[in-house]
Design an enzyme around this catalytic site. Sequence first.
Site, PDB file in Angstrom:
ATOM      1  N   GLY A 164      33.700  15.927  28.297  1.00 33.62           N
ATOM      2  CA  GLY A 164      33.060  16.494  29.473  1.00 33.62           C
ATOM      3  C   GLY A 164      32.396  15.395  30.264  1.00 33.62           C
ATOM      4  N   HIS A 305      39.656  19.421  28.289  1.00 38.09           N
ATOM      5  CA  HIS A 305      38.397  18.859  27.790  1.00 38.09           C
ATOM      6  C   HIS A 305      37.445  19.961  27.353  1.00 38.09           C
ATOM      7  CE1 HIS A 305      35.332  19.722  30.925  1.00 38.09           C
ATOM      8  NE2 HIS A 305      36.319  19.653  31.804  1.00 38.09           N
ATOM      9  N   CYS A 306      36.608  19.611  26.391  1.00 34.42           N
ATOM     10  CA  CYS A 306      35.467  20.438  26.012  1.00 34.42           C
ATOM     11  C   CYS A 306      34.253  19.567  26.265  1.00 34.42           C
ATOM     12  CB  CYS A 306      35.587  20.939  24.581  1.00 34.42           C
ATOM     13  SG  CYS A 306      36.165  19.717  23.371  1.00 34.42           S
ATOM     14  N   SER A 307      33.407  19.332  25.255  1.00 34.30           N
ATOM     15  CA  SER A 307      32.298  18.409  25.447  1.00 34.30           C
ATOM     16  C   SER A 307      32.672  17.012  24.979  1.00 34.30           C
ATOM     17  CB  SER A 307      31.053  18.906  24.716  1.00 34.30           C
ATOM     18  OG  SER A 307      29.931  18.105  25.017  1.00 34.30           O
ATOM     19  N   SER A 313      39.355  21.060  22.308  1.00 35.59           N
ATOM     20  CA  SER A 313      40.490  20.488  23.037  1.00 35.59           C
ATOM     21  C   SER A 313      41.690  20.300  22.111  1.00 35.59           C
ATOM     22  CB  SER A 313      40.100  19.143  23.658  1.00 35.59           C
ATOM     23  OG  SER A 313      39.047  19.295  24.590  1.00 35.59           O
TER      24      SER A 313
END
Length: 463
Positions: A164, A305-307, A313
């Site tokens: 992220g 994407h995630c974090s 992901s």
Amino acid sequence: MAQAGDAISPTSSKRSRSKDSTRSITTSSLNTPAANTPSVSTNSLVISTAPVPSEANGEDAVPYPAFLKQSKDINTKWNRLEMAQMERLRDTAQGTGPDEPGKWARCFGEDYAIRNRYINVDPYQSNRVHLDVPEGHFDYINASPILLETTKSGTALKYIATQGPKSDSWSHIWRMIWKENQSPAVIVMLTQTHEANREKCYPYYPQSPSSPDMRINEHDEFEDGFVHNLHLASYTIDEEARTQVREIDMTTDDGSESRKIWHLLFAGWPDFSVPEGDDRAGMLKLVDISRSKNTDNSINPRIVHCSAGIGRSGTFIALDWLMQELDEGALDDVPEDEDPVLRVVEMLRDQRAGMVQSKIQFQFIYDVMRERWRERWISEHPDEANQLGLAIAAPASDSEQPALKRQKSLHNSEAANESLTLLPSRPASSRGASSSPAPDAEARAQLEAELQDADMEYEKGKT
């Protein structure tokens, strides 16, 4: 001070006690903050070892392939993946020379660390995206190109897994997209901007029609004239996919060139954990939408994407590949000693460290593929299925069929016995999945005490 190349510890874990991260999407959870977003210092990612849900097979008569039958060796498979990851990390320093790092060498040093959201989540030097910047400028972004191929057709599936974006470098993701993607590009965002009151991703995109415009790199960071404008052309919510769908126009500052970007935000997936109920069905629908919005996945990678860009992901990408394998019939004749789920996670981790980061996410892939296999077999063999009394189940809910009912992992008293250790000598991060209460009061009390201790340790180590 911990460095960016520090290993991901497979035994480290932490959960957040946030109740928000486990609920289904509501109107409020679809709204992510746009203003007054705090800057986040680089933290450590801690790996959850939450207990694994298991399928209650019961009398389910569907002829599953060997790798999808109720697995008693899921722990063995997971441990194999973790050991392989540790072997890669041990090989990190082995290169052919000072200017030729080894295959598994990670991006190490302060220059890299300042652009990482978590100090122990970074790409391999040999497999990272290079920003298009003028000579002499640092071209690093925490992003890894991912290439998978379908077994039967040999179709290339391209992705870019990334973290992220951060508040001080969010324009880099748009610079990357401008170089790496064609129009229309697809971004799959699998995190909220904030979870448990901590930033997981800077809001790098136009939030709503009331504030539809953003300027990218207006201070010309690399002095190359890369100043672009973002305009939110449309905003809808796909109720079935439980996803915010944004159509964004990205235009050069002089208006001479423009590209379309589809930004798909799914907020119903708790960190470290898995989506449940309607969120689970919505996430699988999101997989289909992300494909349909893309022009040609063999040349136009989906940005996922995630974090941190490895847990949610990696799980999303693994499921996308496996479901296409199922559709092509590549899973129909898998030898009993082969496991495509294990194989795809190995392939992902060969390209980005830590992909599919928790055991519960690893088990979730098996659960989803069992359901998809079951639905496909029943639809293709209706007469035989009818004789066996089988029907396609509705999405997971409180009224699930016994044969498909999942034992919610965090309802097991086993959760109370877990170790909740943080990465030693590092500032802990806010990452973690909230846990549901254990079925008995004693286990619940013990679990809550451990969570409180973990949060106290987080506060001590926070930067």
